[in-house]
Scaffold this motif. Structure first.
Motif, PDB file in Angstrom:
ATOM      1  N   THR A 175      25.288  40.731  38.721  1.00 43.67           N
ATOM      2  CA  THR A 175      25.591  39.616  37.814  1.00 43.67           C
ATOM      3  C   THR A 175      24.324  38.851  37.465  1.00 43.67           C
ATOM      4  N   ASP A 176      24.384  38.168  36.337  1.00 43.31           N
ATOM      5  CA  ASP A 176      23.357  37.198  35.984  1.00 43.31           C
ATOM      6  C   ASP A 176      23.775  35.789  36.356  1.00 43.31           C
ATOM      7  N   SER A 177      25.057  35.628  36.652  1.00 45.29           N
ATOM      8  CA  SER A 177      25.619  34.297  36.893  1.00 45.29           C
ATOM      9  C   SER A 177      26.816  34.434  37.823  1.00 45.29           C
ATOM     10  N   PRO A 178      27.089  33.429  38.663  1.00 44.43           N
ATOM     11  CA  PRO A 178      28.273  33.503  39.525  1.00 44.43           C
ATOM     12  C   PRO A 178      29.574  33.519  38.728  1.00 44.43           C
ATOM     13  N   LEU A 179      29.533  33.122  37.463  1.00 47.72           N
ATOM     14  CA  LEU A 179      30.730  33.114  36.626  1.00 47.72           C
ATOM     15  C   LEU A 179      31.136  34.517  36.198  1.00 47.72           C
ATOM     16  N   GLU A 180      30.334  35.503  36.545  1.00 42.57           N
ATOM     17  CA  GLU A 180      30.626  36.883  36.169  1.00 42.57           C
ATOM     18  C   GLU A 180      31.287  37.670  37.289  1.00 42.57           C
ATOM     19  N   THR A 181      31.554  37.028  38.413  1.00 47.82           N
ATOM     20  CA  THR A 181      32.199  37.736  39.521  1.00 47.82           C
ATOM     21  C   THR A 181      33.504  37.059  39.907  1.00 47.82           C
ATOM     22  N   VAL A 182      34.555  37.872  40.023  1.00 50.58           N
ATOM     23  CA  VAL A 182      35.823  37.417  40.584  1.00 50.58           C
ATOM     24  C   VAL A 182      35.875  37.921  42.017  1.00 50.58           C
ATOM     25  N   ASN A 183      35.893  36.984  42.962  1.00 46.28           N
ATOM     26  CA  ASN A 183      35.839  37.310  44.381  1.00 46.28           C
ATOM     27  C   ASN A 183      37.248  37.406  44.958  1.00 46.28           C
ATOM     28  N   TYR A 184      37.536  38.504  45.632  1.00 48.12           N
ATOM     29  CA  TYR A 184      38.880  38.709  46.173  1.00 48.12           C
ATOM     30  C   TYR A 184      38.827  39.653  47.363  1.00 48.12           C
ATOM     31  N   VAL A 185      39.872  39.628  48.171  1.00 48.83           N
ATOM     32  CA  VAL A 185      39.998  40.558  49.286  1.00 48.83           C
ATOM     33  C   VAL A 185      41.104  41.570  48.994  1.00 48.83           C
ATOM     34  N   THR A 186      42.254  41.068  48.526  1.00 49.58           N
ATOM     35  CA  THR A 186      43.356  41.959  48.191  1.00 49.58           C
ATOM     36  C   THR A 186      44.032  41.477  46.918  1.00 49.58           C
ATOM     37  N   ALA A 187      44.742  42.408  46.265  1.00 49.02           N
ATOM     38  CA  ALA A 187      45.525  42.118  45.073  1.00 49.02           C
ATOM     39  C   ALA A 187      46.815  42.918  45.173  1.00 49.02           C
ATOM     40  N   HIS A 188      47.511  43.061  44.044  1.00 51.56           N
ATOM     41  CA  HIS A 188      48.787  43.789  44.070  1.00 51.56           C
ATOM     42  C   HIS A 188      48.596  45.240  44.486  1.00 51.56           C
ATOM     43  N   ASP A 189      47.477  45.842  44.095  1.00 49.05           N
ATOM     44  CA  ASP A 189      47.190  47.219  44.488  1.00 49.05           C
ATOM     45  C   ASP A 189      46.854  47.293  45.975  1.00 49.05           C
ATOM     46  N   ASN A 190      47.190  48.426  46.600  1.00 51.73           N
ATOM     47  CA  ASN A 190      46.810  48.696  47.984  1.00 51.73           C
ATOM     48  C   ASN A 190      47.525  47.762  48.966  1.00 51.73           C
ATOM     49  N   LEU A 191      47.168  47.886  50.236  1.00 53.50           N
ATOM     50  CA  LEU A 191      47.765  47.022  51.254  1.00 53.50           C
ATOM     51  C   LEU A 191      47.433  45.565  50.969  1.00 53.50           C
ATOM     52  N   ASN A 192      48.428  44.699  51.132  1.00 58.19           N
ATOM     53  CA  ASN A 192      48.090  43.287  50.996  1.00 58.19           C
ATOM     54  C   ASN A 192      47.355  42.827  52.261  1.00 58.19           C
ATOM     55  N   LEU A 193      46.900  41.591  52.274  1.00 63.04           N
ATOM     56  CA  LEU A 193      45.961  41.154  53.305  1.00 63.04           C
ATOM     57  C   LEU A 193      46.549  41.278  54.706  1.00 63.04           C
ATOM     58  N   TRP A 194      47.755  40.762  54.925  1.00 65.45           N
ATOM     59  CA  TRP A 194      48.328  40.799  56.259  1.00 65.45           C
ATOM     60  C   TRP A 194      48.482  42.240  56.750  1.00 65.45           C
ATOM     61  N   ASP A 195      48.995  43.108  55.883  1.00 67.27           N
ATOM     62  CA  ASP A 195      49.227  44.497  56.286  1.00 67.27           C
ATOM     63  C   ASP A 195      47.922  45.245  56.503  1.00 67.27           C
ATOM     64  N   LYS A 196      46.881  44.913  55.729  1.00 68.04           N
ATOM     65  CA  LYS A 196      45.587  45.559  55.921  1.00 68.04           C
ATOM     66  C   LYS A 196      44.984  45.171  57.269  1.00 68.04           C
ATOM     67  N   VAL A 197      45.078  43.892  57.629  1.00 69.71           N
ATOM     68  CA  VAL A 197      44.524  43.475  58.922  1.00 69.71           C
ATOM     69  C   VAL A 197      45.287  44.143  60.062  1.00 69.71           C
ATOM     70  N   LEU A 198      46.608  44.224  59.945  1.00 74.88           N
ATOM     71  CA  LEU A 198      47.390  44.947  60.958  1.00 74.88           C
ATOM     72  C   LEU A 198      46.925  46.399  61.074  1.00 74.88           C
ATOM     73  N   ALA A 199      46.723  47.052  59.924  1.00 71.78           N
ATOM     74  CA  ALA A 199      46.300  48.451  59.941  1.00 71.78           C
ATOM     75  C   ALA A 199      44.938  48.602  60.597  1.00 71.78           C
ATOM     76  N   SER A 200      44.017  47.694  60.286  1.00 67.53           N
ATOM     77  CA  SER A 200      42.667  47.797  60.855  1.00 67.53           C
ATOM     78  C   SER A 200      42.673  47.556  62.360  1.00 67.53           C
ATOM     79  N   GLN A 201      43.683  46.840  62.844  1.00 68.78           N
ATOM     80  CA  GLN A 201      43.810  46.610  64.286  1.00 68.78           C
ATOM     81  C   GLN A 201      44.601  47.724  64.981  1.00 68.78           C
ATOM     82  N   GLY A 202      45.105  48.678  64.207  1.00 70.74           N
ATOM     83  CA  GLY A 202      45.919  49.746  64.776  1.00 70.74           C
ATOM     84  C   GLY A 202      47.290  49.284  65.213  1.00 70.74           C
ATOM     85  N   LEU A 203      47.856  48.289  64.500  1.00 66.64           N
ATOM     86  CA  LEU A 203      49.114  47.677  64.933  1.00 66.64           C
ATOM     87  C   LEU A 203      50.305  48.043  64.047  1.00 66.64           C
ATOM     88  N   ARG A 204      50.143  48.994  63.153  1.00 66.26           N
ATOM     89  CA  ARG A 204      51.269  49.370  62.288  1.00 66.26           C
ATOM     90  C   ARG A 204      52.474  49.819  63.116  1.00 66.26           C
TER      91      ARG A 204
END
Length: 798
Positions: A444-473
C-alpha cells in the motif's frame, strides 16, 4: 458457442446515454435496450409475472403483447408507449440474422416478478418510505474512521432468540427496542451499542439459487429450513433480492423494504455497504445478457471458450466498453436510488484495473464523495484478463483491498490446524508488525488502502478456527459438514444440538479461557492497527458455525446468529465494545497517511511471541502523549520494557478490560502481561496542535470533463502521492489535501490518470505558511492560463 459469437476483437457500436432500461411516468413509458447485433427487437408486454403466482386462468393466456422497437444510433432499440403501464411486466425479444430468437428480461431492470422471471414496471417514487428524501448517509470525517461489520441479512434475524418478527427479512432491521430477558439490546440496537460505523451486507441484489416463493411460504414457520444462500450467484444486478422481502410477488415491496432497512441503519448512524458480484453470473444462457448480446458480456479464452477465473464457470468481461458502462451505471443507481454508502467487490482481481479506477473516481465525484470502496484482490482461478486488480494495483487509486497477508500472519491457514501469531506459531511477529503499520512497506501507499481482518463469511469463522488450531474440534463434538449437510448423512439440527463449541468455558471466568483469549487477541490486533478494520458478525458474542468452513448453503441451524450468546458472553461483548470505543475516540489508531505513520509509530519489540509498539508525540493529534500497545501471544506471562518518557503509565486495556478510561497505574519502566493478552497504556495528556491544515483545491475546466484528472502532491507530511478530486462545487472539481501544521508550502502537479498527460507549468506550489486552518485555492487549466491568468493557484476566500 453460439452462432452469434462476438470475439474480443469485435467492435460494436456503443452508447453513452444514461437512459437504458425503463423510464416510467404516469403518461408514458420509454424502453431502451442495447442489442447491437440483432436483426430486430420487440418489446413484449405482459399482464403477469410469469411464475404462476397470479390468477391461473389469466396466467395461462398471458402470451404477451408484442410491440416492435425502433433501432437508434449506438446499437440501441427503443419503444415509447403512451398511458400508465404501472403494474405490468415486460421482456425483450431479439431475432438475429441466422433466425434464432431469444427472449430475456431487461438487463437494466430495476424491478422484477418473483424469482426474477420478468421485468416489472413500477413507479419508484411509490416505493419511497416516509421521509426518504430526508434520509442522509452518516458522515465520517475520514475513511480511517470506519469500523466495518460484515453481516448476512438472514443470519441477523433468523434465530428465535433474535426476538424479531420479520425473520430473515430486510424489515428485521427496522425493529427497534428489542431486548432479551436480561435487558440486553438486540438487533439494530445491538449494532449501534457495539459502535461499528458500517454494516457490510452480503449480496442483497436479486440472486438465483433461492426459490423466493418457497422461502416466502416458509417464512412464518418456526422450524429451520434450507432455503438459504450467501447470494454470490447474480441474476438481476439492479433489483433487491425477493426472498428477503415479505412479499416477493409484489415487485415494489422488496424495493420499499430495502429502503426502509437503509433508512433504519442510517437513523442509528450506521452506513450501508453492498457486497457486489460483477465478476460472474450464476447462469449464462438464462441470464439477462447472453440472450440479447451473445458472448459479449463474458470473457473467453484463446479458443473461444468461456473463461473460468471465478471458479463457477464464467467471468464478466469488465474491460469491454458497454460492460464497463453497465457496471458503472448499476453502481450509480444503487448509490443514488438506495442511498448506499459503499461497495465491496467480490473477486475484484477479475475486474480490470481501469474499470475499478473509473468507478472509484466517478462515483465519488458525481454522487457521494465519502463512498467506501474495497474488494478482494484475487481471483478464483486462471483468467486471460491482463489488467487484473490484484494487491498493489490499488496504490494511490483511492480504494482498498483485503489484507490476507495480515490475516494469515494472525491466525494461520483458513480452514485447518495451521497456526499464526495468536494461535501459537512463533516467527510471525514481523508479518504482524507489517500489518499493524497498514502494510505501507508491503503493498500500500496509504493505510486507507488496506482492509484488516481475521475472518469473514468464507472459511472457518474466528471461534471455530481457534478451536481447530487448538485441536479441539473433536472435544467440541463439531459435526463434519459438506455442501449444506452432514458428510455421513443425518439431521444437521440434531448434530448441532449435540455439539458444544463452548465446552471449556468457565462462566465465572470467561475472559480467562484460552480460546476466548486467543480470539480477543486476534481482533484486538485488527482494532488497534492502522488501516480499516473489518469484523465478521457475531465475533463479539463468540459466534460459532459449528465447524462449517463453507456455510453458503447450510441451514439456519448453522448460520443464524444466536443472540442468547450476548448475555452468556457479556464480558466478551464489553471487551469488543471497549476496543471500538478506544479506536473511535483516539485518532492515534486512525492515522491518515504513510508519512504520518512513519513519523508516529515506533516498534519496541517484535520477537518471541511479543509485538509491542508506541504511538508517540500525540500521534494524529491525539490528546494522549505517548501510547504503548503490547500483544503477548505466549501462553505464559511476558515482561515488556516501557519507554523512559514517563515513570507512570495509565492502563486502559489488559486481559480483564478494554475501554478509554484508565483503571490502573503502572509505575517504572517495565510491565508484565498475562499470557495470551494485550495491553494499551498511555503516559499522560498533552497539548496537541491541530491535526492538520486542509488545502482545498478547486479545479476549473471549461469543458467540465474531470474524468481521470488528479493531483500528485508532495511535502504534506501526512500522505504524499495521488490525491483525487472527490466532489463538485460550483461546477468545479474539489480535492482536499491534509498538511502537517507548520508546513511552509506543498508541491503539486495536475495530471491525467497515471501521467498520461499533465497540465501546464510542471511543478506548482501552494503557500500554506499562514495561520489559516483551511486554505482554498483555484486552479485553472492550461487554456485559461494562456489567456492571461497567473501561472499558479489563486487564493480563494477561506
Amino acid at each position: 458457442m453460439s452462432s452469434n459469437y462476438i470475439n474480443a476483437e469485435t467492435e460494436l457500436e456503443t452508447y453513452e446515454g444514461k437512459d437504458l432500461g425503463l423510464t416510467y411516468t404516469a403518461e408514458y413509458s420509454q424502453f431502451k435496450v442495447w442489442v447491437p447485433s440483432a436483426f430486430t427487437v420487440s418489446l413484449v408486454l405482459y399482464e403477469t409475472g410469469g411464475n404462476g403466482s397470479a390468477n391461473s386462468f389469466l396466467n395461462s393466456r398471458d402470451s404477451g403483447r408484442i410491440i416492435p422497437m425502433q433501432r437508434e444510433a449506438g446499437g440501441v432499440w427503443q419503444a415509447r408507449l403512451s398511458g400508465n403501464l404501472k403494474g405490468k411486466y415486460y421482456m425483450y425479444r431479439a431475432v438475429f440474422e441466422d433466425g434464432t430468437m431469444h427472449e430475456a428480461a431487461d438487463p437494466y431492470a430495476t424491478a422484477v416478478s418473483a424469482n426474477g422471471v420478468r421485468s416489472a414496471i413500477v413507479d419508484l417514487r411509490d416505493t419511497d418510505p416516509v421521509a426518504w428524501d430526508a434520509d442522509k448517509s452518516p458522515q465520517l470525517q475520514h475513511p480511517a474512521d470506519a469500523v466495518i461489520y460484515e453481516l448476512h441479512v438472514r443470519d441477523f434475524s433468523a434465530h428465535e432468540s433474535s426476538g424479531m418478527l420479520n425473520k430473515g427479512k430486510f424489515k428485521a432491521f427496522t425493529e427497534t427496542g428489542l431486548t432479551d430477558k436480561d435487558g440486553n439490546a438486540l438487533g439494530i440496537d445491538h449494532l449501534a451499542e457495539l459502535g461499528i460505523t458500517h454494516v457490510h451486507l452480503l449480496p442483497v441484489f436479486d440472486f438465483q439459487t433461492v426459490d423466493e416463493l418457497k422461502a416466502a411460504g416458509e417464512a412464518s414457520r418456526a422450524e429451520y429450513h434450507t432455503e438459504y444462500n450467501w447470494g454470490y450467484d447474480p441474476q438481476h444486478y439492479n433489483v433487491p433480492e425477493g426472498s428477503y422481502s415479505t412479499n416477493p410477488n409484489d415487485p415494489g415491496t422488496r424495493i420499499r423494504e430495502f429502503k426502509e432497512m437503509v433508512q433504519a441503519l442510517h437513523s442509528k448512524g450506521i452506513a450501508v455497504i453492498m457486497d457486489v458480484v460483477y465478476n460472474h453470473t450464476y447462469s449464462v444462457e438464462k441470464g439477462p445478457f447472453e440472450p440479447l448480446i451473445p458472448d459479449y458480456f463474458y470473457r473467453h479464452d484463446y479458443l473461444g471458450r468461456l473463461s473460468n477465473g471465478s471458479g463457477v464457470g464464467n467471468e464478466i468481461a469488465t474491460e469491454r466498453p458497454m460492460v464497463r458502462k453497465y457496471i458503472k451505471d448499476s453502481l450509480a443507481y444503487w448509490a443514488s436510488e438506495y442511498h448506499i454508502d459503499g461497495f465491496r467487490f467480490d473477486l475484484m482481481g477479475l475486474m480490470d484495473s481501469v474499470t475499478i479506477r473509473e468507478i472509484t473516481e466517478e462515483l465519488r465525484l458525481n454522487i457521494n464523495p465519502n463512498l467506501l470502496i474495497y474488494g478482494e484482490p484475487w481471483t478464483g482461478g486462471d483468467s486471460p484478463l491482463a489488467a487484473k486488480t490484484l494487491k498493489g494495483v490499488q496504490r494511490g487509486k483511492g480504494y482498498a483491498v483485503f489484507n490476507d497477508n495480515f490475516r494469515s500472519a494472525i491466525k494461520g491457514d483458513s480452514d485447518g490446524w495451521g497456526k499464526g501469531f495468536v494461535t501459537g506459531e512463533y516467527g510471525k511477529e514481523g508479518a504482524v508488525a507489517s500489518g499493524i503499520k497498514g502494510a505501507i512497506h508491503e503493498f500500500t501507499d496509504s493505510p486507507l488502502e488496506t482492509v484488516n481482518y481475521v475472518t469473514a463469511h468464507d472459511n472457518l469463522n474466528l471461534w471455530d478456527k481457534v478451536l481447530a488450531s487448538q485441536g479441539l474440534r473433536q472435544a467440541a463434538n463439531l459435526p463434519e459438514l459438506d455442501n449444506g449437510g452432514l458428510r455421513g448423512g443425518g439431521d444437521v439440527e440434531e448434530a448441532v444440538r449435540a455439539a458444544n463449541p463452548y465446552f471449556g468455558i468457565d462462566q465465572h471466568n470467561i475472559l480467562g479461557n484460552e480460546t476466548v483469549r486467543r480470539s480477543l487477541l486476534a481482533n484486538g490486533l485488527i482494532l488497534t492497527s492502522q488501516g480499516i478494520p473489518f469484523l465478521h458478525a457475531g465475533d463479539e458474542i463468540l459466534r460459532s458455525k459449528y465447524g462449517d468452513h463453507n456455510s453458503y448453503r447450510s441451514p439456519d441451524a448453522i448460520n443464524a446468529i444466536r443472540w442468547e450468546n450476548k448475555q452468556t458472553f457479556m464480558p466478551v461483548f464489553q471487551y469488543y465494545k471497549g476496543l471500538i470505543e478506544l479506536r473511535r475516540t483516539h485518532p492515534a489508531f486512525r492515522l491518515h497517511g504513510r508519512q504520518e505513520i512513519e513519523r508516529s509509530l515506533e516498534f519496541l519489540r517484535c520477537d518471541s511471541g511479543v509485538v509491542a509498539y508506541m504511538l508517540k508525540d500525540n500521534a494524529g493529534g491525539d490528546v494522549w502523549n505517548n501510547i504503548v500497545v503490547i500483544f503477548n501471544a505466549n501462553p505464559g506471562p511476558a515482561t515488556q520494557s516501557l519507554p523512559d518518557s514517563a515513570d507512570c503509565w495509565n492502563v486502559v486495556v489488559d486481559h480483564t478490560y478494554a475501554g478509554t478510561e484508565a483503571f490502573r497505574i503502572v509505575t517504572g519502566h517495565e510491565v508484565q502481561l498475562e499470557g495470551l493478552s494485550m495491553m494499551v497504556l498511555y503516559d499522560g495528556y498533552g497539548e496537541p496542535a491541530p491535526r492538520a491544515k486542509i488545502i482545498e483545491v478547486h479545479y476549473d475546466r471549461p469543458d467540465g470533463d474531470y474524468r481521470g484528472w488528479n493531483l500528485w502532491v508532495w511535502g504534506t507530511g501526512i500522505q504524499d502521492g495521488q490525491c483525487d478530486f472527490r466532489q463538485m462545487e460550483n461546477g468545479r472539481a474539489v480535492a482536499r489535501i491534509e498538511v502537517v501544521p507548520g508546513t511552509e508550502s506543498v508541491g503539486y502537479i495536475l495530471r491525467l490518470n497515471d501521467w498520461e498527460e499533465k497540465e501546464a507549468g510542471g511543478d506548482r506550489f501552494i503557500d500554506c505558511s499562514g495561520s489559516e486552518e483551511l486554505i482554498k485555492v483555484l486552479v485553472k487549466d492550461r487554456q485559461q492560463m494562456d489567456e492571461g491568468d497567473a501561472d499558479g493557484p489563486l487564493q480563494l476566500t477561506s
